[in-house]
Each structure stands twice: as structure tokens, then as C-alpha cells.
Design a protein around this motif. Structure first.
Motif, PDB file in Angstrom:
ATOM      1  N   VAL A 174       0.927  -1.155   0.121  1.00 26.77           N
ATOM      2  CA  VAL A 174       0.153   0.082  -0.039  1.00 26.77           C
ATOM      3  C   VAL A 174       0.878   1.318   0.200  1.00 26.77           C
ATOM      4  CG1 VAL A 174      -1.741   1.283   1.117  1.00 26.77           C
ATOM      5  CG2 VAL A 174      -1.803  -1.236   1.371  1.00 26.77           C
ATOM      6  N   ALA A 175       0.784   2.195  -1.003  1.00 23.48           N
ATOM      7  CA  ALA A 175       1.322   3.440  -0.893  1.00 23.48           C
ATOM      8  C   ALA A 175       0.519   4.600  -0.650  1.00 23.48           C
ATOM      9  CB  ALA A 175       2.057   3.499  -2.493  1.00 23.48           C
ATOM     10  N   PHE A 176       1.123   5.331   0.248  1.00 21.83           N
ATOM     11  CA  PHE A 176       0.177   6.393   0.833  1.00 21.83           C
ATOM     12  C   PHE A 176       0.987   7.772   0.362  1.00 21.83           C
ATOM     13  CE2 PHE A 176      -0.457   3.057   3.843  1.00 21.83           C
ATOM     14  CZ  PHE A 176      -1.861   3.165   3.901  1.00 21.83           C
ATOM     15  N   THR A 177       0.157   8.824   0.086  1.00 24.04           N
ATOM     16  CA  THR A 177       0.691  10.194  -0.281  1.00 24.04           C
ATOM     17  C   THR A 177      -0.200  11.296   0.474  1.00 24.04           C
ATOM     18  OG1 THR A 177       1.983  11.612  -1.747  1.00 24.04           O
ATOM     19  CG2 THR A 177      -0.208  10.588  -2.497  1.00 24.04           C
ATOM     20  N   GLU A 178       0.342  12.681   0.438  1.00 24.69           N
ATOM     21  CA  GLU A 178      -0.576  13.481   0.761  1.00 24.69           C
ATOM     22  C   GLU A 178      -1.721  13.856  -0.254  1.00 24.69           C
ATOM     23  OE1 GLU A 178      -0.613  16.125   3.266  1.00 24.69           O
ATOM     24  OE2 GLU A 178       0.754  14.723   4.652  1.00 24.69           O
ATOM     25  N   ALA A 179      -2.715  13.916   0.172  1.00 23.13           N
ATOM     26  CA  ALA A 179      -3.877  14.631  -0.723  1.00 23.13           C
ATOM     27  C   ALA A 179      -4.120  15.788  -0.351  1.00 23.13           C
ATOM     28  CB  ALA A 179      -5.612  13.784  -0.507  1.00 23.13           C
ATOM     29  N   ALA A 180      -3.066  16.684  -0.694  1.00 22.57           N
ATOM     30  CA  ALA A 180      -2.827  18.224  -0.327  1.00 22.57           C
ATOM     31  C   ALA A 180      -3.818  19.129  -1.033  1.00 22.57           C
ATOM     32  CB  ALA A 180      -1.407  18.624  -0.662  1.00 22.57           C
ATOM     33  N   PHE A 181      -4.371  18.497  -2.137  1.00 21.05           N
ATOM     34  CA  PHE A 181      -5.315  19.143  -2.861  1.00 21.05           C
ATOM     35  C   PHE A 181      -6.761  19.591  -2.232  1.00 21.05           C
ATOM     36  CE2 PHE A 181      -6.808  15.128  -4.056  1.00 21.05           C
ATOM     37  CZ  PHE A 181      -8.023  15.333  -4.278  1.00 21.05           C
ATOM     38  N   LEU A 182      -7.064  18.524  -1.461  1.00 21.35           N
ATOM     39  CA  LEU A 182      -8.293  18.582  -0.638  1.00 21.35           C
ATOM     40  C   LEU A 182      -8.802  19.766  -0.107  1.00 21.35           C
ATOM     41  CD1 LEU A 182      -8.710  14.997   1.018  1.00 21.35           C
ATOM     42  CD2 LEU A 182     -10.108  16.018  -0.747  1.00 21.35           C
ATOM     43  N   PRO A 183      -8.060  20.616   0.629  1.00 25.70           N
ATOM     44  CA  PRO A 183      -8.406  21.765   1.116  1.00 25.70           C
ATOM     45  C   PRO A 183      -8.779  22.814   0.377  1.00 25.70           C
ATOM     46  CG  PRO A 183      -6.539  21.006   2.718  1.00 25.70           C
ATOM     47  CD  PRO A 183      -6.842  20.096   1.275  1.00 25.70           C
ATOM     48  N   ASP A 184      -7.969  22.821  -0.910  1.00 27.90           N
ATOM     49  CA  ASP A 184      -8.084  23.882  -2.027  1.00 27.90           C
ATOM     50  C   ASP A 184      -9.309  23.585  -2.783  1.00 27.90           C
ATOM     51  OD1 ASP A 184      -5.865  25.102  -1.313  1.00 27.90           O
ATOM     52  OD2 ASP A 184      -4.463  23.969  -2.548  1.00 27.90           O
ATOM     53  N   TRP A 185      -9.605  22.113  -2.895  1.00 27.36           N
ATOM     54  CA  TRP A 185     -10.741  21.630  -3.358  1.00 27.36           C
ATOM     55  C   TRP A 185     -12.103  22.092  -2.892  1.00 27.36           C
ATOM     56  CZ3 TRP A 185     -14.955  18.323  -2.872  1.00 27.36           C
ATOM     57  CH2 TRP A 185     -15.477  18.003  -4.091  1.00 27.36           C
ATOM     58  N   LYS A 186     -12.238  21.965  -1.449  1.00 30.45           N
ATOM     59  CA  LYS A 186     -13.020  22.033  -0.603  1.00 30.45           C
ATOM     60  C   LYS A 186     -13.373  23.749  -0.759  1.00 30.45           C
ATOM     61  CE  LYS A 186     -12.685  18.111   2.420  1.00 30.45           C
ATOM     62  NZ  LYS A 186     -12.375  17.910   3.740  1.00 30.45           N
ATOM     63  N   ARG A 187     -12.427  24.382  -0.638  1.00 28.14           N
ATOM     64  CA  ARG A 187     -12.724  25.967  -0.810  1.00 28.14           C
ATOM     65  C   ARG A 187     -13.152  26.202  -2.159  1.00 28.14           C
ATOM     66  NH1 ARG A 187      -7.863  26.261   2.383  1.00 28.14           N
ATOM     67  NH2 ARG A 187      -6.317  26.188   0.494  1.00 28.14           N
ATOM     68  N   LEU A 193     -17.692  28.654  -5.219  1.00 30.97           N
ATOM     69  CA  LEU A 193     -18.604  28.507  -6.371  1.00 30.97           C
ATOM     70  C   LEU A 193     -19.834  28.117  -5.849  1.00 30.97           C
ATOM     71  CD1 LEU A 193     -16.782  25.746  -8.647  1.00 30.97           C
ATOM     72  CD2 LEU A 193     -16.899  28.393  -9.005  1.00 30.97           C
ATOM     73  N   GLY A 194     -19.967  27.647  -4.637  1.00 32.52           N
ATOM     74  CA  GLY A 194     -21.575  27.731  -3.784  1.00 32.52           C
ATOM     75  C   GLY A 194     -22.147  28.911  -3.775  1.00 32.52           C
ATOM     76  N   LEU A 195     -21.078  29.938  -3.198  1.00 29.87           N
ATOM     77  CA  LEU A 195     -21.479  31.187  -2.748  1.00 29.87           C
ATOM     78  C   LEU A 195     -21.849  32.041  -4.149  1.00 29.87           C
ATOM     79  CD1 LEU A 195     -18.793  31.760   0.333  1.00 29.87           C
ATOM     80  CD2 LEU A 195     -21.564  31.438   0.370  1.00 29.87           C
ATOM     81  N   VAL A 196     -21.009  31.713  -5.050  1.00 32.67           N
ATOM     82  CA  VAL A 196     -20.791  32.427  -6.258  1.00 32.67           C
ATOM     83  C   VAL A 196     -22.423  32.203  -7.038  1.00 32.67           C
ATOM     84  CG1 VAL A 196     -20.151  32.840  -8.795  1.00 32.67           C
ATOM     85  CG2 VAL A 196     -18.674  32.840  -7.080  1.00 32.67           C
TER      86      VAL A 196
END
Length: 490
Positions: free
Chosen positions: A152-165, A170-173
Motif C-alpha cells: 500500500v502506497a500513501f501520499t498527501e492529498a494536499a489538494f483537498l483543502p483547496d478543492w473544498k474551498r 462556487l456555491g457562494l457565487v
């Protein structure tokens, strides 16, 4: 009804805008997610392929096989990874996974926390190939079986906070855009439904006027019928009087229905065309009855009814010695008419009306003005415009009729005949000028009598436009003039 129509109009616009915005923004989010997850999957897959290569060469994994960036990493990957500004590559941790748990096979400086591994163990099963994201630890993993062993290989899902933002923004827009569109839709609905509201008011007024004007003749017809039924021994002369009265009331109702049929439906509507055909047929039948009606009126000593656009105008019948010699209606084909002779004929018909109101009736008629218009429609046009002029001319005022040819020029591609009918009197208000040709429209109280239904000028415009011409109006302190341009027939 209009309120419900406005609500439905706004609801349709808002639903359409919501669907479009949601589809666009959802597509942006999905594409962004797929791109980021695809990049992470590529990194994890590359690491596992390196493991597979080492296993195929060495039969096992060298714990230091991934030490290229060992000095860059030191800590647990996941939500608690050391806050470092930039990385030359993603931190990767590779574990051997079995029923006994996880064992690190990559460099120990990069590892996954115990809590994250426990969560991964609950999601994964040895001997399977799987991939996914552990959201609470912002970890992306990929499981692969190599030579009978699960890695099993693991890595950071660093994009998640940016994707949630991104999703939040887009929801607010979208919410702000929907608020703006709601305001626009509200204003637009008021503007778009204004003609409908105006037509609705005019039709309601017309229904009231028509009901009033239909109620009286129906009452008279019923009363006359009752009298005839109750007095079977009535003398012929007396019986003929009641029959003529009934016939006159029925003809008035027929005229109202004809006018409604002629203007109710657009030309491109088959029902409208059928209605107009019925109106034309009824008009022809009415024309055949004119001679009988006039003879009967003369015998009874009653007033002669003069045809009118917006209502009947009744004037005393002149005696035989006083009556002017009225030229017969011109003989013409069904598609062309001698408008000069028709105009002279109608002017003589309206002399009694002008005399009764002390009007000065003047004309300047050029001979042999032949127009591409059916004679019955040309007569109807002249009757409407003359009746309108006599009705709204001031007491003792003037009514002038002019008819002349206009040769082809730069503005006119073909020869035309110009008909102008002018009358003095109260001018039409500037804001009312665009409305005078609307169906059911009746002007201000100073100009409007209770006669008519507001259909005459609408019929006149329909007649002129069907012939390929134009009908306009101008009004000022000097008076009002209606100008019709009709194509000349050669």
C-alpha cells in the motif's frame, strides 16, 4: 391570472438558471477533482511499479530504495505533516500489508501515523487491489498485490483543502448569481408581461362593452318575438314593423361579431384565417341586405343607418327631393378597386352625418386611383376613416379627404396611392398615438363616446397591411390626420 403567470415566468427563469449554473460549477469541481486524483494515482502507481521492479530483481524490497529525497522529509504524512513551504516531489510512504498489520518498507523518514494506519486497516483487505482517499487524514492510498504480497502506497492529498474551498466559493457565487438573476427576472417579468397585462385590461373592457351592447339587441329581439307569438292575428304592416326592428338589432349584433372575427387572430393562425373568411362571407351577406334595409327604413319613415367603424351613426333620412344622387359602387375585380369612386361614394353617404353636426366636408380626390385591394375592403377602409373623422371632429369643424398618386421614387420602390383623412377637434395625446390601432383600445374620456367597441381602426390597419400598405396617424392642435399608403394596381 397575471400574478400566477408572473410567478410561473420567474420560476421557469430561475429553474433554468439554477440548472445551468449548477451544471457548470459541478463540472468545474468534478474536472478539478479528477485532475488532482489522477496526478496522485500516477505518483502512487509509479511508486508501486518501482516496488514491483525491485521485487522482480531482488526478490524483496530494499528499505532504502526511496531515499532520493530523504533529507527533505522527516515526519508523518497526512493532516499532521510538517508545515514546509515547498516540496520538490510528493512525500510517499510504502507499507507491506498483511493480516498482522502494516510494516514500512520505504525510507523511515516518511511514514504514516498510527491513527491513520488503523483507519486504513479498517478500509483495506490484504490480497486486493484498491485505491481511494482517507478524507479525515487527507491521505490518498493505492493498494496493489505484487508477487503474492500486498503493498500500500500513501501520499498527501494536499489538494483537498483547496478543492473544498473551490466548492464553497462556487456555491457562494451561484447563490449570489441566483439572487441577482431573481431581481433581473422580477424586473424582466414586469416588462415582458406588460403587453399581456395591457391586452388583458383592454379585453376585459371590451367584454364589458360588448356585453352591454349585445344585451340590448338581445332583449329587443326576445321582446319582438314574444309580441309576434302573442299576437298571431296582427296586421301585416304592424307585423312587418316588428320584423324590421328584429332584423335591425340582429344586423347590429352581426356587425359586432364580424369586427371581432376580423381582428381577433393573427394571420399565420389557421383559425384566424378561417375566422376572417367567415367575416368576409358575413360581410358579403350583409351587403346584399343593404338595399332591402334602406327600402324598409324609407317605408317606415325611420332614420337611415350609416355604417360606422366603431359604432352606428344615425342621421335623419333626407327626403327624395333632397337626397343627393349617390353613384353606384364601382364595378371592379375582386383584387383591385377604384378607390377614387369609392371615396366619392362614401363622402356622399356621410353628407347627412356632416350636415347633422354642422361639419364642413371637403375633398380633393384624384380620378382613377386604382389600388390592389378588394372593393369590399376598400369600402370598409373609407367607411371606418370617415366615420372616425366625423365622430371626433368638433361641432362645426372640418373633415377633409384627399386622394392622390405618388410615383415610384427612392423611398417608394413602386407607385402608391396616398389617402389622407383629416379632422379638426381635440388632438390625440402623444402617449396614446401608438395605441390607437390596438384592438379594443378606446381613447381618453374627452375623445371617447360610448359608441363602438374599439375595433374600427384595428380593422382599418389590418385591411391596409393585408394589401401591403401602411396606415399611420399624426395629431396636434390643428387636428388629426390618418394617412394610408396603398400599392397602386396597374
Amino acid at each position: 391570472m397575471l400574478k400566477k403567470l408572473r410567478i410561473k415566468f420567474i420560476a421557469i427563469i430561475m429553474a433554468a438558471v439554477t440548472v445551468i449554473l449548477t451544471a457548470v460549477f459541478a463540472s468545474i469541481c468534478v474536472i478539478n477533482w479528477q485532475q488532482n486524483v489522477g496526478e496522485l494515482d500516477s505518483s502512487l502507481d509509479g511508486a508501486l511499479q518501482a516496488v514491483a521492479l525491485q521485487v522482480s530483481w531482488l526478490g524483496d524490497v530494499d528499505d532504502d530504495f526511496d531515499d532520493e529525497d530523504e533529507e527533505e522529509w522527516d515526519g508523518e504524512i497526512g493532516r499532521h505533516w510538517n508545515d514546509q513551504d515547498t516540496y520538490r516531489s510528493r512525500p510517499l510512504a510504502i507499507y507491506r500489508f498483511s493480516d498482522d498489520g502494516f510494516s514500512l518498507v520505504s525510507h523511515p523518514r516518511v511514514r504514516v501515523g498510527d491513527a491513520a494506519l488503523e483507519r486504513a486497516a479498517s478500509l483495506l483487505h490484504p490480497g486486493e487491489n484498491a485505491s481511494g482517499i482517507i478524507d479525515e487524514y487527507e491521505l490518498c492510498y493505492q493498494e496493489k498485490v505484487i508477487a503474492g504480497t500486498t503493498y500500500v502506497a500513501f501520499t498527501e492529498a494536499a489538494f483537498l483543502p483547496d478543492w473544498k474551498r473551490l466548492v464553497l466559493v462556487l456555491g457562494l457565487v451561484e447563490a449570489a448569481t441566483l439572487v441577482v438573476f431573481f431581481g433581473v427576472a422580477l424586473l424582466f417579468s414586469c416588462w415582458a408581461l406588460r403587453p399581456v397585462e395591457r391586452a388583458w385590461r383592454q379585453q376585459r373592457q371590451f367584454v364589458g362593452d360588448a356585453a352591454h351592447d349585445l344585451k340590448t339587441p338581445l332583449t329587443v329581439i326576445l321582446a319582438n318575438s314574444a309580441i309576434l307569438l302573442e299576437e298571431p292575428s296582427m296586421e301585416e304592416g304592424e307585423r312587418a314593423k316588428w320584423i324590421r326592428s328584429t332584423q335591425a338589432e340582429a344586423r347590429g349584433m352581426q356587425t359586432l361579431v364580424e369586427d371581432m372575427l376580423l381582428t381577433m387572430a393573427p394571420e399565420d393562425d389557421e383559425r384566424g384565417a378561417a375566422a376572417k373568411a367567415k367575416a368576409s362571407s358575413a360581410e358579403a351577406m350583409a351587403a346584399e341586405e343593404v338595399a332591402f334595409s334602406e327600402a324598409a327604413s324609407a317605408e317606415a319613415g325611420d332614420g337611415t343607418a350609416v355604417p360606422a367603424a366603431d359604432g352606428p351613426v344615425t342621421a335623419p333620412s333626407p327626403s327624395a327631393s333632397e337626397a343627393p344622387a349617390v353613384p353606384e359602387a364601382p364595378a371592379a375585380s375582386e383584387s383591385v378597386a377604384d378607390l377614387s369612386r369609392i371615396a366619392q361614394h362614401e363622402l356622399l353617404q356621410f353628407e347627412s352625418v356632416a350636415y347633422e353636426r354642422s361639419l364642413v366636408l371637403e375633398d380633393a380626390i384624384e380620378e382613377h386611383c386604382i389600388v390592389a385591394l378588394a372593393p369590399a375592403k376598400a369600402k370598409r377602409l373609407m367607411t371606418i376613416l370617415l366615420d372616425n373623422a366625423c365622430k371626433y371632429a368638433n361641432e362645426g369643424g372640418e373633415v377633409r379627404v384627399s386622394l392622390e398618386r405618388e410615383e415610384a421614387s427612392g423611398a417608394n420602390e413602386a407607385p402608391q396611392v396616398c389617402l389622407r383623412v383629416f379632422n379638426t377637434g381635440i388632438p390625440i395625446a402623444p402617449e396614446a398615438l401608438p395605441k390607437v390601432f390596438d384592438r379594443f383600445y378606446r381613447g381618453d374620456a374627452a375623445r371617447t363616446s360610448r359608441e363602438g367597441h374599439g375595433l374600427g381602426l384595428a380593422i382599418a390597419r389590418t385591411v391596409v397591411e393585408e394589401a401591403g400598405g401602411t396606415l399611420g396617424v399624426e395629431s396636434d392642435a390643428a387636428g388629426t390626420v390618418f394617412t394610408a399608403f396603398l400599392p397602386e394596381a396597374r
